[in-house]
Scaffold this motif. Structure first.
Motif, PDB file in Angstrom:
ATOM      1  N   ARG A   1       0.860  -1.187   0.000  1.00 19.77           N
ATOM      2  CA  ARG A   1       0.000   0.000   0.000  1.00 19.77           C
ATOM      3  C   ARG A   1       0.898   1.238   0.000  1.00 19.77           C
ATOM      4  NH1 ARG A   1      -3.042  -3.205  -1.296  1.00 19.77           N
ATOM      5  NH2 ARG A   1      -5.120  -3.785  -0.457  1.00 19.77           N
ATOM      6  N   TYR A   2       1.243   1.771  -1.196  1.00 17.13           N
ATOM      7  CA  TYR A   2       2.153   2.911  -1.282  1.00 17.13           C
ATOM      8  C   TYR A   2       1.740   3.801  -2.440  1.00 17.13           C
ATOM      9  CZ  TYR A   2       6.504   5.547  -1.003  1.00 17.13           C
ATOM     10  OH  TYR A   2       7.421   6.534  -0.839  1.00 17.13           O
ATOM     11  N   SER A   3       1.375   5.070  -2.101  1.00 19.84           N
ATOM     12  CA  SER A   3       0.895   5.973  -3.163  1.00 19.84           C
ATOM     13  C   SER A   3       1.933   7.032  -3.527  1.00 19.84           C
ATOM     14  CB  SER A   3      -0.375   6.691  -2.680  1.00 19.84           C
ATOM     15  OG  SER A   3      -0.027   7.663  -1.676  1.00 19.84           O
ATOM     16  N   GLY A   4       2.990   7.174  -2.682  1.00 21.49           N
ATOM     17  CA  GLY A   4       3.911   8.290  -2.899  1.00 21.49           C
ATOM     18  C   GLY A   4       3.481   9.536  -2.157  1.00 21.49           C
ATOM     19  N   GLY A   5       2.401   9.425  -1.390  1.00 21.00           N
ATOM     20  CA  GLY A   5       1.972  10.522  -0.522  1.00 21.00           C
ATOM     21  C   GLY A   5       2.120  10.061   0.930  1.00 21.00           C
ATOM     22  N   MET A   6       3.061  10.666   1.642  1.00 18.59           N
ATOM     23  CA  MET A   6       3.348  10.220   3.021  1.00 18.59           C
ATOM     24  C   MET A   6       2.099  10.267   3.893  1.00 18.59           C
ATOM     25  SD  MET A   6       6.012  12.094   5.576  1.00 18.59           S
ATOM     26  CE  MET A   6       6.579  11.283   7.072  1.00 18.59           C
ATOM     27  N   VAL A   7       1.306  11.359   3.765  1.00 18.73           N
ATOM     28  CA  VAL A   7       0.162  11.527   4.671  1.00 18.73           C
ATOM     29  C   VAL A   7      -0.875  10.433   4.462  1.00 18.73           C
ATOM     30  CG1 VAL A   7      -1.734  13.051   5.330  1.00 18.73           C
ATOM     31  CG2 VAL A   7       0.563  13.994   4.993  1.00 18.73           C
ATOM     32  N   PRO A   8      -1.412  10.231   3.233  1.00 19.03           N
ATOM     33  CA  PRO A   8      -2.387   9.149   3.091  1.00 19.03           C
ATOM     34  C   PRO A   8      -1.800   7.769   3.353  1.00 19.03           C
ATOM     35  CG  PRO A   8      -1.844  10.095   0.940  1.00 19.03           C
ATOM     36  CD  PRO A   8      -1.268  10.998   1.977  1.00 19.03           C
ATOM     37  N   ASP A   9      -0.516   7.555   3.029  1.00 20.80           N
ATOM     38  CA  ASP A   9       0.089   6.226   3.246  1.00 20.80           C
ATOM     39  C   ASP A   9       0.202   5.913   4.740  1.00 20.80           C
ATOM     40  OD1 ASP A   9       2.368   6.441   0.386  1.00 20.80           O
ATOM     41  OD2 ASP A   9       0.250   5.883   0.526  1.00 20.80           O
ATOM     42  N   LEU A  10       0.593   6.895   5.536  1.00 25.01           N
ATOM     43  CA  LEU A  10       0.677   6.669   6.993  1.00 25.01           C
ATOM     44  C   LEU A  10      -0.712   6.667   7.628  1.00 25.01           C
ATOM     45  CD1 LEU A  10       3.874   8.745   7.621  1.00 25.01           C
ATOM     46  CD2 LEU A  10       3.543   6.403   8.433  1.00 25.01           C
ATOM     47  N   HIS A  11      -1.609   7.498   7.089  1.00 22.81           N
ATOM     48  CA  HIS A  11      -2.990   7.539   7.602  1.00 22.81           C
ATOM     49  C   HIS A  11      -3.672   6.187   7.412  1.00 22.81           C
ATOM     50  CE1 HIS A  11      -6.756   9.369   8.810  1.00 22.81           C
ATOM     51  NE2 HIS A  11      -7.332   9.112   7.650  1.00 22.81           N
ATOM     52  N   GLN A  12      -3.449   5.568   6.266  1.00 18.73           N
ATOM     53  CA  GLN A  12      -4.104   4.278   5.965  1.00 18.73           C
ATOM     54  C   GLN A  12      -3.703   3.214   6.999  1.00 18.73           C
ATOM     55  OE1 GLN A  12      -4.980   1.268   2.239  1.00 18.73           O
ATOM     56  NE2 GLN A  12      -3.235   2.623   2.067  1.00 18.73           N
ATOM     57  N   ILE A  13      -2.399   3.174   7.345  1.00 20.09           N
ATOM     58  CA  ILE A  13      -1.934   2.181   8.322  1.00 20.09           C
ATOM     59  C   ILE A  13      -2.565   2.443   9.686  1.00 20.09           C
ATOM     60  CG2 ILE A  13       0.117   1.393   9.600  1.00 20.09           C
ATOM     61  CD1 ILE A  13       1.701   1.867   6.948  1.00 20.09           C
ATOM     62  N   LEU A  14      -2.712   3.722  10.046  1.00 21.48           N
ATOM     63  CA  LEU A  14      -3.359   4.045  11.329  1.00 21.48           C
ATOM     64  C   LEU A  14      -4.839   3.639  11.312  1.00 21.48           C
ATOM     65  CD1 LEU A  14      -1.833   7.563  12.054  1.00 21.48           C
ATOM     66  CD2 LEU A  14      -1.644   5.565  13.549  1.00 21.48           C
ATOM     67  N   VAL A  15      -5.529   3.984  10.238  1.00 19.90           N
ATOM     68  CA  VAL A  15      -6.980   3.697  10.181  1.00 19.90           C
ATOM     69  C   VAL A  15      -7.231   2.196  10.084  1.00 19.90           C
ATOM     70  CG1 VAL A  15      -9.036   3.987   8.714  1.00 19.90           C
ATOM     71  CG2 VAL A  15      -7.597   5.966   9.260  1.00 19.90           C
ATOM     72  N   LYS A  16      -6.310   1.475   9.407  1.00 20.44           N
ATOM     73  CA  LYS A  16      -6.459   0.011   9.296  1.00 20.44           C
ATOM     74  C   LYS A  16      -5.795  -0.703  10.481  1.00 20.44           C
ATOM     75  CE  LYS A  16      -8.239   0.215   5.044  1.00 20.44           C
ATOM     76  NZ  LYS A  16      -9.637  -0.156   4.743  1.00 20.44           N
ATOM     77  N   ALA A  17      -5.281   0.092  11.423  1.00 18.34           N
ATOM     78  CA  ALA A  17      -4.792  -0.417  12.726  1.00 18.34           C
ATOM     79  C   ALA A  17      -3.576  -1.322  12.646  1.00 18.34           C
ATOM     80  CB  ALA A  17      -5.916  -1.132  13.457  1.00 18.34           C
ATOM     81  N   GLY A  18      -2.720  -1.121  11.608  1.00 19.94           N
ATOM     82  CA  GLY A  18      -1.484  -1.900  11.654  1.00 19.94           C
ATOM     83  C   GLY A  18      -0.741  -1.985  10.342  1.00 19.94           C
ATOM     84  N   GLY A  19       0.607  -2.230  10.447  1.00 22.07           N
ATOM     85  CA  GLY A  19       1.450  -2.369   9.263  1.00 22.07           C
ATOM     86  C   GLY A  19       2.715  -1.551   9.454  1.00 22.07           C
ATOM     87  N   ILE A  20       3.408  -1.287   8.361  1.00 19.44           N
ATOM     88  CA  ILE A  20       4.651  -0.515   8.475  1.00 19.44           C
ATOM     89  C   ILE A  20       4.863   0.362   7.256  1.00 19.44           C
ATOM     90  CG2 ILE A  20       6.052  -2.411   7.498  1.00 19.44           C
ATOM     91  CD1 ILE A  20       8.275  -1.438   9.542  1.00 19.44           C
ATOM     92  N   PHE A  21       5.334   1.597   7.522  1.00 17.42           N
ATOM     93  CA  PHE A  21       5.764   2.540   6.488  1.00 17.42           C
ATOM     94  C   PHE A  21       7.263   2.740   6.692  1.00 17.42           C
ATOM     95  CE2 PHE A  21       5.254   6.321   3.721  1.00 17.42           C
ATOM     96  CZ  PHE A  21       6.432   7.000   3.988  1.00 17.42           C
ATOM     97  N   SER A  22       8.029   2.606   5.598  1.00 18.42           N
ATOM     98  CA  SER A  22       9.480   2.803   5.749  1.00 18.42           C
ATOM     99  C   SER A  22       9.987   3.724   4.653  1.00 18.42           C
ATOM    100  CB  SER A  22      10.196   1.455   5.643  1.00 18.42           C
ATOM    101  OG  SER A  22       9.833   0.763   4.446  1.00 18.42           O
ATOM    102  N   TYR A  23      10.838   4.673   5.058  1.00 15.21           N
ATOM    103  CA  TYR A  23      11.608   5.424   4.076  1.00 15.21           C
ATOM    104  C   TYR A  23      13.050   5.372   4.559  1.00 15.21           C
ATOM    105  CZ  TYR A  23      12.344   8.093  -0.056  1.00 15.21           C
ATOM    106  OH  TYR A  23      12.730   8.454  -1.336  1.00 15.21           O
ATOM    107  N   PRO A  24      13.820   4.395   4.090  1.00 14.23           N
ATOM    108  CA  PRO A  24      15.148   4.113   4.652  1.00 14.23           C
ATOM    109  C   PRO A  24      16.226   5.045   4.108  1.00 14.23           C
ATOM    110  CG  PRO A  24      14.763   2.669   2.796  1.00 14.23           C
ATOM    111  CD  PRO A  24      13.504   3.503   2.954  1.00 14.23           C
ATOM    112  N   GLY A  25      17.415   4.927   4.691  1.00 18.25           N
ATOM    113  CA  GLY A  25      18.582   5.514   4.048  1.00 18.25           C
ATOM    114  C   GLY A  25      18.900   4.642   2.836  1.00 18.25           C
ATOM    115  N   THR A  26      19.193   5.273   1.706  1.00 19.10           N
ATOM    116  CA  THR A  26      19.455   4.505   0.483  1.00 19.10           C
ATOM    117  C   THR A  26      20.826   4.912  -0.076  1.00 19.10           C
ATOM    118  OG1 THR A  26      18.359   6.234  -0.805  1.00 19.10           O
ATOM    119  CG2 THR A  26      17.000   4.354  -0.126  1.00 19.10           C
ATOM    120  N   SER A  27      21.301   4.212  -1.082  1.00 20.15           N
ATOM    121  CA  SER A  27      22.638   4.561  -1.602  1.00 20.15           C
ATOM    122  C   SER A  27      22.618   5.952  -2.253  1.00 20.15           C
ATOM    123  CB  SER A  27      23.101   3.512  -2.626  1.00 20.15           C
ATOM    124  OG  SER A  27      22.130   3.370  -3.647  1.00 20.15           O
ATOM    125  N   ASP A  28      21.444   6.384  -2.747  1.00 19.75           N
ATOM    126  CA  ASP A  28      21.399   7.748  -3.330  1.00 19.75           C
ATOM    127  C   ASP A  28      20.993   8.788  -2.296  1.00 19.75           C
ATOM    128  OD1 ASP A  28      18.106   8.131  -4.793  1.00 19.75           O
ATOM    129  OD2 ASP A  28      18.759   6.801  -3.193  1.00 19.75           O
TER     130      ASP A  28
END
Ligand code: P6P
Length: 286
Positions: A191-218
């Motif tokens: 579940r990833y749209s490229g919009g941080m707010v709806p992507d994190l909101h969805q996990i909260l409203v659906k009561a679970g999961g994980i959102f990650s934006y890691p350190g990357t080589s670029d």
């Protein structure tokens, strides 16, 4: 501070109108991080600035779209850091976007100085989530009962089913790719749209999961800005019973950003998924 949350409702209504009517072209400038600015970014920033700067408790405001802090009430108590329209580039595709607010003690722009945070979702319905540190986030939904009339608390379960992996996969570190793939192998749904707010909101409203934006080589320090995006959501996720950590497993609410526009890798989620992240990265509790 609660009276500051009240002003967010008028911001929500005005920015929602702007999204529906503003020209989606580019403005002439760039923001403090060097991103090209849309006319909509500039318009939303102007709306937030004009409304927030009228509140007497607000000492200063700092926008993701501007380089410097703006002092508005020398006797005020709080500095509000905000991203006026996060994900604005996906408005063209008619996807949901949001505004993010962090309310910091005056002069304490750190994770521990954050006293409350909120975000607005401009989607099929206008929604607002607000949290005072340590108290469950309140979720306000608009509908036939009126603007933000329906209220409930948000709570994350121990474990969810949603996986929102950010960043360009080509630049993920091997341990991150192994972690993300292991969740999909367990049956997690992408579940990833490229919009941080709806992507994190969805996990909260659906009561679970994980959102990650890691350190990357670029982008070794990640892409998301600490003061305007990451810390406000860290407060909300912890207040909902979840966790919010950096790539070494340290609580993001203990972060001291190195500059106003500093970014940080970030992982937000239910405790099971954060535990799996720590195993995959070989980190303990920070
Ligand atoms: P990527 C939008 O530009 C944003 O700042 C966040 O809203 C979103 O989570 C992230 O960037 C998306 O970045 O690299 O996954 O496309």
């Amino acid at each position: 501070m609660l009276s500051i949350f009240e002003t967010l409702k008028s911001i929500a209504f005005a920015v929602d109108e702007a999204i529906k009517t503003e020209d989606l072209g580019y403005a002439s400038g760039r923001n403090a991080t060097g991103d090209d600015q849309l006319k909509l970014d500039v318009r939303a920033d102007g709306i937030v600035e004009s409304i927030l700067s009228q509140h007497p408790l607000v000492y200063s405001i700092i926008s993701e779209e501007k380089e410097e802090e703006l002092i508005v009430h020398p006797d005020g108590r709080y500095t509000v850091c905000y991203d006026p329209l996060d994900g604005s580039s996906i408005v063209e595709a008619d996807l949901s976007v949001g505004t993010i607010f962090g309310i910091y003690e005056k002069g304490k722009l750190t994770g521990s100085g954050l006293r409350g945070s909120a975000y607005i979702v401009y989607g099929p319905r206008l929604e607002l989530v607000a949290a005072v540190r340590g108290r469950a986030p309140r979720h306000y939904r608009s509908g036939s009962e009126g603007l933000f009339a329906v209220r409930r608390s948000l709570r994350l379960g121990e474990k969810g089913k949603l996986n929102a992996p950010g960043g360009t996969q080509k630049y993920w570190l091997p341990e991150h790719k192994a972690f993300v793939d292991s969740l999909f192998a367990e049956g997690y749904r992408l579940r990833y749209s490229g919009g941080m707010v709806p992507d994190l909101h969805q996990i909260l409203v659906k009561a679970g999961g994980i959102f990650s934006y890691p350190g990357t080589s670029d982008k070794p320090e990640g892409k998301l800005r600490a003061l305007f995006e990451v810390l406000p959501f860290a407060l909300i996720y912890e207040a909902a019973g979840g966790e919010a950590v950096d790539q070494r497993g340290r609580r993001l609410l203990e972060l001291v950003p190195s500059s106003l526009h500093a970014t940080t890798p970030c992982f937000f989620g239910s405790s099971y998924e954060i535990g799996r992240f720590k195993e995959a990265y070989g980190v303990n509790d920070g």
